[in-house]
Motif scaffolding. Structure first.
Motif, PDB file in Angstrom:
ATOM      1  N   GLY A  28       0.813  -1.218   0.000  1.00 32.70           N
ATOM      2  CA  GLY A  28       0.000   0.000   0.000  1.00 32.70           C
ATOM      3  C   GLY A  28       0.840   1.258   0.000  1.00 32.70           C
ATOM      4  N   LEU A  29       1.927   1.214   0.756  1.00 31.93           N
ATOM      5  CA  LEU A  29       2.815   2.368   0.854  1.00 31.93           C
ATOM      6  C   LEU A  29       3.419   2.703  -0.516  1.00 31.93           C
ATOM      7  N   PHE A  30       3.879   1.680  -1.219  1.00 31.86           N
ATOM      8  CA  PHE A  30       4.433   1.912  -2.559  1.00 31.86           C
ATOM      9  C   PHE A  30       3.345   2.403  -3.512  1.00 31.86           C
ATOM     10  N   GLY A  31       2.151   1.835  -3.358  1.00 34.88           N
ATOM     11  CA  GLY A  31       1.069   2.191  -4.272  1.00 34.88           C
ATOM     12  C   GLY A  31       0.613   3.626  -4.121  1.00 34.88           C
ATOM     13  N   ALA A  32       0.812   4.206  -2.918  1.00 33.57           N
ATOM     14  CA  ALA A  32       0.297   5.554  -2.653  1.00 33.57           C
ATOM     15  C   ALA A  32       1.197   6.643  -3.222  1.00 33.57           C
ATOM     16  N   ILE A  33       2.440   6.281  -3.568  1.00 33.22           N
ATOM     17  CA  ILE A  33       3.368   7.291  -4.079  1.00 33.22           C
ATOM     18  C   ILE A  33       3.023   7.587  -5.538  1.00 33.22           C
ATOM     19  N   PRO A  34       2.849   8.866  -5.893  1.00 31.55           N
ATOM     20  CA  PRO A  34       2.585   9.157  -7.308  1.00 31.55           C
ATOM     21  C   PRO A  34       3.744   8.658  -8.172  1.00 31.55           C
ATOM     22  N   ASP A  35       3.402   7.955  -9.251  1.00 31.85           N
ATOM     23  CA  ASP A  35       4.425   7.348 -10.093  1.00 31.85           C
ATOM     24  C   ASP A  35       5.014   8.396 -11.038  1.00 31.85           C
ATOM     25  N   MET A  36       6.356   8.458 -11.073  1.00 28.68           N
ATOM     26  CA  MET A  36       7.012   9.461 -11.906  1.00 28.68           C
ATOM     27  C   MET A  36       7.004   9.075 -13.380  1.00 28.68           C
ATOM     28  N   ASN A  37       6.739   7.794 -13.658  1.00 28.97           N
ATOM     29  CA  ASN A  37       6.851   7.366 -15.052  1.00 28.97           C
ATOM     30  C   ASN A  37       5.518   7.006 -15.683  1.00 28.97           C
ATOM     31  N   GLU A  38       4.469   6.933 -14.863  1.00 26.66           N
ATOM     32  CA  GLU A  38       3.198   6.550 -15.445  1.00 26.66           C
ATOM     33  C   GLU A  38       2.139   7.590 -15.138  1.00 26.66           C
ATOM     34  N   ASP A  39       1.164   7.687 -16.030  1.00 30.57           N
ATOM     35  CA  ASP A  39       0.091   8.644 -15.814  1.00 30.57           C
ATOM     36  C   ASP A  39      -1.115   7.916 -15.264  1.00 30.57           C
ATOM     37  N   GLU A  40      -1.507   8.280 -14.063  1.00 28.54           N
ATOM     38  CA  GLU A  40      -2.692   7.657 -13.505  1.00 28.54           C
ATOM     39  C   GLU A  40      -3.621   8.775 -13.101  1.00 28.54           C
ATOM     40  N   MET A  41      -4.874   8.546 -13.335  1.00 31.89           N
ATOM     41  CA  MET A  41      -5.878   9.534 -12.978  1.00 31.89           C
ATOM     42  C   MET A  41      -5.971   9.632 -11.458  1.00 31.89           C
ATOM     43  N   TRP A  42      -6.056   8.503 -10.805  1.00 29.69           N
ATOM     44  CA  TRP A  42      -6.267   8.495  -9.355  1.00 29.69           C
ATOM     45  C   TRP A  42      -5.104   7.793  -8.667  1.00 29.69           C
ATOM     46  N   LEU A  43      -4.753   8.299  -7.501  1.00 29.43           N
ATOM     47  CA  LEU A  43      -3.750   7.631  -6.673  1.00 29.43           C
ATOM     48  C   LEU A  43      -4.437   6.527  -5.877  1.00 29.43           C
ATOM     49  N   HIS A  44      -3.636   5.688  -5.255  1.00 31.43           N
ATOM     50  CA  HIS A  44      -4.203   4.579  -4.488  1.00 31.43           C
ATOM     51  C   HIS A  44      -3.845   4.722  -3.021  1.00 31.43           C
ATOM     52  N   PRO A  45      -4.612   5.531  -2.288  1.00 30.15           N
ATOM     53  CA  PRO A  45      -4.282   5.718  -0.875  1.00 30.15           C
ATOM     54  C   PRO A  45      -4.593   4.454  -0.079  1.00 30.15           C
ATOM     55  N   ILE A  46      -3.992   4.348   1.099  1.00 27.28           N
ATOM     56  CA  ILE A  46      -4.409   3.311   2.041  1.00 27.28           C
ATOM     57  C   ILE A  46      -5.574   3.926   2.797  1.00 27.28           C
ATOM     58  N   GLU A  47      -6.740   3.333   2.685  1.00 24.70           N
ATOM     59  CA  GLU A  47      -7.906   3.933   3.335  1.00 24.70           C
ATOM     60  C   GLU A  47      -7.733   3.870   4.849  1.00 24.70           C
ATOM     61  N   GLY A  48      -8.438   4.756   5.534  1.00 23.56           N
ATOM     62  CA  GLY A  48      -8.396   4.756   6.992  1.00 23.56           C
ATOM     63  C   GLY A  48      -7.150   5.427   7.520  1.00 23.56           C
ATOM     64  N   LEU A  49      -6.938   5.236   8.807  1.00 18.83           N
ATOM     65  CA  LEU A  49      -5.861   5.936   9.506  1.00 18.83           C
ATOM     66  C   LEU A  49      -5.057   4.942  10.327  1.00 18.83           C
TER      67      LEU A  49
END
Lengths: 316, 330
Positions: free
Chosen positions: B256-277
């Motif tokens: 999840g941590l890796f997924g939440a970082i905006p990717d410098m090489n790919e274009d994604e409309m939405w980021l993938h946050p880890i829901e909750g706290l």
């Protein structure tokens, strides 16, 4: 062509200091079209926050003009300024210090609606609830105080407050830099969704290159109060032209362990913005600097939409 | 000090540290074990409040006397348990064998003392009588790239990057064997960050220092670390070499941590946050601390301590659904 939401012409903001004039923003010009995001990047002290604040008249500009929807709002005061401000809002960097610690979340969000003096009590109640739903603040938290909330939720409160009067233009001043990466992604998604739903226009100030690439349509790179490069976001990363932009991008530690960045470590640090000499302000740190760089520099459109301020750009 | 060939230089075993706050107990570090050898770099990554800094402060025993307590575990440095040492022994070790670089160079320096004297002070405390402390401090300034004549200046005359270099000079003045660096570049701009990180790594290589690097920046980890420990709610949820963690992250939190970082090489409309706290450290959930935010969580995740699973090549993951998740992924 449609009228841009924001047009800035030769904007300057100088501060008087005991040692001389501090050139925080020095001759910056750009436009932002409706529904678009202009990212502004640069290191601390480069004037990116001052630029945002000067555009929405939190600072009086020293020179230059700001147009909102084609109307010059540069010297406006009183009622005109108040009306202009309803259309321009700001989300601050630090969700810890930008909220009044003695106000409940609800009364913070309600305040702009009260100040506008346009709405009845019932309308204010209704709008407050709608705003908090919009940014995803749970009902049970509405009577809480800021210290009871985590950073991500506080920033949501800051966003709700900024959107209370349906602005057209929002300056996002490092809105996610105080947040952890998993929460940062939640807030960035929220900002993007709100932009799509409401057609908002953003100026997004940040020092985080991966965030700015994700959120922006165009990017301005600032160095000591001046724009050194401006172009579409993807192009900046694919083909950076100004030596400072190149160094900035190469300094970002890559998360790709198999293709580490070829790093170009800059010598020295940002020089003082007080009474700067004419000529390129990056020259002192630039590996390509020559005599010509001591002369005043001109911005040049090297390809459509790609502006660079560097006299050696064609040789490089 | 004799170096034992088989024993790791630093070995933290089942460390448990608690704070008291408003009558409640904050479970900051909950059974952390890690090892680190001379000349190696271990990255501790995780979010605010995960317990990273508390681990470093526990190793150095600089937690506040009131309201905090190391409840259990061992910190073995070259075989000697630091937690058993009397305070006067520990004082000889701090700043000498172990030293720490703090996050914020603005607050780590004394504003009314000359920067050179602040470096000389450490040398004076830990060297033989008669040592020319001023000379040594000037050498250290040169090592970190500051001209020696600036010895007599005060912190406010230095920029942020230079202040952090002074903090590094203080930390390295006595050639520590173990360096704890707590977000050493977080307060700095990216071009300055690159200069400072290079400096730390150069000095580490030169002196064969063991470096424990605390950061939340995965890019910094990718650039400098050999091994990585991912911390969540005071637990190490995943541990492995940099290659294992970056190429094959296995714990849902790491993924999840890796997924939440905006990717410098790919274009994604939405980021993938880890829901909750992250959980409240005064009221940690039972079982896996990540289960309330984990999309793979089942009833099994909600009970009892989760046993770590370690592969043959030393990749540890603390997740009871590891097999199912990796099957789903394939």
């Amino acid at each position: 062509m449609p009228v841009p939401v924001i047009e800035v012409k030769h904007l300057k903001k100088y501060f008087s200091t005991p040692r001389g004039m501090l050139h925080a923003v020095d001759d910056v010009s750009f436009t932002i079209e409706r529904g678009k995001t202009l990212g502004v990047v640069g290191e601390s002290g480069c004037g990116k926050s001052t630029l945002g604040r000067t555009i929405i008249h939190l600072h009086e500009p020293s020179a230059g003009q700001v147009f909102l929807d084609g109307n010059d709002i540069t010297g406006v005061r009183g009622g005109d300024l108040k009306r202009a401000r309803e259309k321009m809002q700001i989300i601050f960097q630090d969700p810890y210090s930008s909220l009044d610690s003695r106000k409940t979340i609800e009364s913070t969000v309600r305040e702009p609606l009260k100040v506008a003096k346009k709405y009845s009590k019932a309308e204010i109640d209704e709008k407050t609830i709608a705003l908090m739903n919009l940014v995803g603040i749970d009902e049970r938290l509405r009577q809480s105080y800021p210290h009871e909330l985590d950073g991500g939720r506080r920033q949501r409160v800051g966003i709700a407050r900024a959107l209370a009067l349906d602005p057209e233009f929002v300056v996002c001043d490092e809105p996610v830099s105080a947040l952890d990466v998993s929460i940062q992604a939640q807030v960035l998604n929220l900002l993007k969704k709100l932009q799509m739903d409401k057609g908002l226009t953003y100026m997004f100030v940040t020092h985080d290159m991966s965030v700015v690439r994700h959120i922006s349509d165009d990017i301005c790179v600032m160095y000591l109060g001046q724009v050194v490069e401006k172009c579409p976001a993807k192009e900046l990363f694919r083909m950076p032209l100004h030596p400072y932009t190149k160094a900035l991008l190469s300094a970002i530690p890559s998360v790709d362990i198999h293709h580490p960045n070829k790093r170009e470590i800059l010598k020295g640090e940002i020089t003082s913005p007080i009474n700067p000499k004419p000529g390129c302000r990056f020259a002192a740190r630039c590996p390509h600097a020559t005599e010509a760089c001591q002369q005043a520099q001109v911005q040049e459109e090297v390809s459509p939409g790609h502006f660079v301020t560097c006299c050696r750009i064609h040789e490089l | 000090m004799p170096e034992n060939q088989n024993m790791p230089f630093l070995s933290v075993k089942d460390l448990v540290t608690e704070y008291k706050s408003d009558g409640k107990i904050v479970h900051a570090v909950n059974g952390v074990s890690l090892t680190l050898d001379r000349g190696r770099t271990l990255g501790l990554v995780g979010e605010t409040g995960a317990g990273k800094t508390t681990i470093a402060k526990s190793i150095m025993r600089i937690l506040p006397d009131v309201g905090s307590k190391i409840v259990g575990g061992q910190v073995l440095l070259d075989g000697r348990n630091l937690l058993d040492l009397p305070e006067h022994e520990m004082r000889k070790i701090r700043g000498n064998t172990i030293s720490m670089i703090f996050q914020d160079p603005m607050t780590a320096l004394n504003p009314v003392q000359r920067v050179g004297e602040q470096i000389a002070e450490v040398v004076k405390l830990h060297s033989d009588p008669g040592t020319d402390c001023e000379q040594r401090a000037k050498e250290m300034l040169e090592v970190v790239g500051i001209p020696a004549e600036r010895y007599y200046e005060y912190p406010h005359q230095f920029s942020g990057g230079m202040k952090q270099r002074v903090v590094i000079a203080i930390a390295l003045a006595c050639n520590p064997l173990l360096l704890l660096a707590d977000e050493p570049t977080t307060a700095l701009d990216v071009t300055i960050q690159a200069q400072v990180m290079d400096l730390i790594v150069d000095l580490q290589k030169k002196f064969q220092t063991a470096l424990l690097l605390i950061t939340h920046d995965m890019g910094v980890v990718a650039t400098v670390c050999d091994d990585v420990a991912v911390i969540y709610a005071g637990h190490i949820v995943e541990f492995g070499s940099k290659e294992q963690i970056f190429d094959h992250p296995t714990h849902p939190y790491t993924i999840g941590l890796f997924g939440a970082i905006p990717d410098m090489n790919e274009d994604e409309m939405w980021l993938h946050p880890i829901e909750g706290l992250p959980p409240d450290p005064t009221d940690l959930p039972e079982g896996c601390p990540f289960h309330p935010r984990c999309k793979h969580a089942t009833d099994a995740c909600k009970h009892g301590p989760i046993a770590p699973v370690t592969t043959a090549d030393g990749h540890m993951c603390r997740c009871c659904r590891l097999d199912e998740i990796s099957k789903e992924a394939n």
